[in-house]
Design a protein around this motif. Structure first.
Motif, mmCIF file in Angstrom:
data_model
loop_
_atom_site.group_PDB
_atom_site.id
_atom_site.type_symbol
_atom_site.label_atom_id
_atom_site.label_comp_id
_atom_site.label_asym_id
_atom_site.label_seq_id
_atom_site.Cartn_x
_atom_site.Cartn_y
_atom_site.Cartn_z
ATOM 1 N N GLU A 1 0.822 -1.209 0.000
ATOM 2 C CA GLU A 1 0.000 0.000 0.000
ATOM 3 C C GLU A 1 0.858 1.260 0.000
ATOM 4 N N GLU A 2 1.985 1.217 0.697
ATOM 5 C CA GLU A 2 2.855 2.387 0.727
ATOM 6 C C GLU A 2 3.449 2.656 -0.651
ATOM 7 N N ALA A 3 3.855 1.583 -1.352
ATOM 8 C CA ALA A 3 4.400 1.752 -2.703
ATOM 9 C C ALA A 3 3.336 2.301 -3.640
ATOM 10 N N TRP A 4 2.095 1.862 -3.468
ATOM 11 C CA TRP A 4 1.021 2.349 -4.338
ATOM 12 C C TRP A 4 0.793 3.844 -4.103
ATOM 13 N N LEU A 5 0.737 4.270 -2.845
ATOM 14 C CA LEU A 5 0.504 5.681 -2.538
ATOM 15 C C LEU A 5 1.652 6.554 -3.030
ATOM 16 N N LEU A 6 2.885 6.066 -2.921
ATOM 17 C CA LEU A 6 4.025 6.828 -3.427
ATOM 18 C C LEU A 6 3.965 6.941 -4.947
ATOM 19 N N GLY A 7 3.560 5.840 -5.617
ATOM 20 C CA GLY A 7 3.438 5.869 -7.072
ATOM 21 C C GLY A 7 2.349 6.799 -7.552
ATOM 22 N N GLN B 1 -9.747 3.656 -0.591
ATOM 23 C CA GLN B 1 -9.623 2.260 -0.213
ATOM 24 C C GLN B 1 -8.166 1.894 0.100
ATOM 25 N N ARG B 2 -7.236 2.386 -0.732
ATOM 26 C CA ARG B 2 -5.821 2.107 -0.499
ATOM 27 C C ARG B 2 -5.356 2.701 0.832
#
Length: 634
Positions: free
Chosen positions: A66-72, A107-108
């Motif tokens: 989830e952290e990688a998704w938010l950073l992306g 959701q993320r």
């Protein structure tokens, strides 16, 4: 490794229930091409150090995922608590989102906070501090309000969307089987494809379909509700045609002109990637496709040489001599040799050269690339070195991060939505990877256009490149029938993706209208931060103010002032009408020069810099970005 005889027997043993049918003799030939390429790869690897078994990629844990998704998504401030100066604030990103895209972010972030609580860590920003909870019965179609007070952009930049309510307990329909068949002969054109649309594909007119979904004002994810419910939608039926047709989609131009990735600045492409990241996840979720991120392998990049060196390192070294280069010089050299001497050679890319000679050439290139004698490289050697260069990259050309998403494209049943996913996915590739991949696809298109001489059809080319772009892993000396079938399905799936990218490359590098609109909206939301313009562009724009001191400072409605510092020191005020195009403007400044030598750019306002298509209507561009500067440059 499978022999050709075992491949044929396996092809016959594959049941119709598998996801890819392997039945026809032409397909057996193309599968033999695939296994021959795999055998060649394994021969080249003999004697090299094997990778440790423990270095396999492992799934990321929930926090990392989830952290990688938010950073992306450009939402680093929601994770770290502080906004980076090189990235837009979270408020600017969130202000552009539709309700469905915002629901994906919500959701993320909820999942991220819930996972942090499980491991007794302090949660990140509460989702209620960022999003206002929508009324269940509200029919409001606006995107969610940003978390802080940001000046609302004008209505022409606002993207209205329809709320799509998800229906629970719906079973995803069975996906149709991918049928692997040899390509029909194409009516090829000898002219190479141009990077700037519109492009005339090398197919008969009856096979072309205009991809007018590029002109939609609403994101792709807003139009797939039908698809999730019943397995198809009106767009699938409209664009796909009958199951036996082999269509190619071509971009259609809007009044503001199509925009390619090459037309935007690096600053805008970075921000565009944030929106594409969110939209891609939203689209896949709407289609019922789940993707799993994996932890990237520890790359073993070399510091010197050519093979096994990262693209960024190669480009950094090349730019000492060629400042504007975007693709590694050695890669361009190999493509140039093949284009000049190998396009008519039968079996080019398929026929393997001597492994010993290839090893010697590789050592010479690694030792002294600057003094390497390229005249001694034969066509078959250049093809082998090209494929070896791609395989030896420490990070795959399609990247570890996005490799699982590329494979997930095969789970999408409609070709239209497959192309939409690929289009968003290619925007997420690093700039060096994207430019190198584009150069490769242009070359592969040229190979296919000469298939009457080289006997390399689109499917043959795709099969040869599949084990190079989608790295083949040896599973043992005698894999089981199940493993063999899985390997065959991966081969056909990878070749299908390459085939789509070769055929529709002009479409895939075109930026959809809704993404460009959201980019403008994001730039407006963070307008207080100046654009990172190049020194040359900034100097030219400062200089024009001094030159215009005695001219009109306030222009009337529909009047623009064009600056062409390379042609004249004085700017020109031009009254726009409905017929004025970018080509008309450039021709006024350079009537004796080819119109293709310089281009008109819109700079500033709600965009950093965008190269305009020669046929775009400038009055429509002016209405969308009235406060930009107009600059003519190469």
């Amino acid at each position: 490794m499978l022999s050709s005889s075992s491949t044929t027997s396996l092809s016959a043993s594959v049941s119709p229930a598998t996801s890819h049918k392997v039945t026809s003799d032409p397909h057996d030939i193309t599968m033999e091409t695939y296994w021959r390429e795999v055998e060649s790869i394994e021969e080249e690897r003999e004697g090299e150090e094997e990778e440790e078994e423990g270095d396999e990629r492992k799934s990321m844990d929930e926090v990392e995922l989830e952290e990688a998704w938010l950073l992306g998504a450009g939402l680093s401030s929601l994770v770290t608590g502080s906004a980076e100066t090189s990235r837009p604030t979270a408020e600017a990103v969130l202000s552009t989102l539709t309700r469905q895209q915002a629901a994906t972010v919500r959701q993320r972030l909820d999942n991220y906070n819930a996972t942090l609580r499980k491991i007794n860590r302090q949660p990140a920003r509460d989702v209620r501090d960022i999003f206002t909870e929508p009324d269940e019965d509200s029919a409001d179609q606006r995107p969610p309000s940003p978390p802080y007070q940001v000046e609302s952009p004008p209505s022409r930049y606002h993207t209205t969307t329809k709320t799509i309510r998800r229906t629970a307990n719906k079973v995803r329909p069975t996906l149709p089987m991918l049928v692997c068949e040899d390509e029909l002969p194409e009516h090829s054109s000898s002219a190479p494809p141009t990077p700037t649309p519109p492009h005339t594909p090398s197919l008969s007119v009856s096979q072309l379909r205009p991809a007018d979904w590029l002109l939609w004002d609403t994101p792709y994810s807003e139009g797939v509700a039908e698809h999730k419910l019943i397995g198809t939608c009106s767009n699938c039926v409209r664009f796909h045609g009958d199951e036996t047709s082999d269509l190619q989609f071509v971009p259609v131009s809007s009044s503001q002109g199509l925009t390619c990735t090459d037309d935007l600045s690096s600053h805008d492409l970075t921000r565009l990637g944030f929106i594409s990241h969110i939209e891609l996840s939203t689209l896949l979720l709407s289609l019922g496709i789940q993707t799993k991120c994996t932890r990237p392998q520890r790359s073993r990049a070399r510091d010197s040489g050519v093979f096994g060196v990262s693209l960024n390192s190669l480009l950094e070294n090349d730019r000492k001599k060629f400042p504007e280069v975007k693709v590694p010089v050695v890669f361009q050299k190999l493509l140039c040799i093949l284009e000049q001497c190998g396009l008519q050679t039968e079996g080019i890319l398929r026929v393997s050269g001597s492994a010993a000679r290839l090893k010697n050439l590789r050592q010479e290139l690694d030792r002294s690339c600057s003094t390497f004698d390229w005249s001694a490289v034969r066509q078959v050697d250049a093809a082998g070195l090209l494929k070896l260069f791609i395989r030896e990259l420490p990070t795959p050309l399609l990247t570890h991060t996005h490799m699982s998403t590329f494979h997930a494209v095969l789970s999408v049943s409609s070709v239209v939505h497959q192309l939409q996913v690929l289009q968003l996915l290619l925007l997420l590739l690093p700039e060096a990877n994207r430019d190198t991949l584009r150069a490769l696809l242009v070359f592969l298109h040229k190979v296919v256009s000469h298939q009457d001489q080289n006997r390399m059809s689109l499917w043959n080319v795709s099969m040869v490149m599949a084990p190079n772009l989608f790295v083949h892993c040896n599973r043992g000396n005698k894999p089981s029938i199940t493993k063999q079938r899985e390997e065959m399905e991966k081969a056909v799936g990878g070749a299908h993706l390459i085939r789509l990218m070769i055929k529709n490359q002009d479409l895939l590098w075109t930026v959809p209208t809704f993404l460009l609109s959201q980019l403008r909206q994001m730039n407006l939301a963070s307008i207080q931060k100046p654009f990172n313009l190049s020194r040359t562009t900034s100097r030219l724009l400062r200089k024009k103010n001094k030159n215009d001191r005695n001219q009109l400072t306030e222009l009337c409605e529909g009047v623009i002032r064009v600056h062409a510092p390379l042609n004249t020191k004085v700017s020109m005020a031009i009254q726009l009408d409905e017929q004025t195009t970018a080509k008309d403007i450039t021709s006024r400044f350079q009537p004796e020069i080819s119109p293709a030598s310089q281009h008109l750019y819109e700079v500033g306002g709600n965009i950093c810099a965008r190269r305009l298509h020669p046929d775009c209507c400038l009055l429509d561009v002016y209405r969308v970005n009235p406060h930009c500067d107009w600059l003519i440059k190469p």
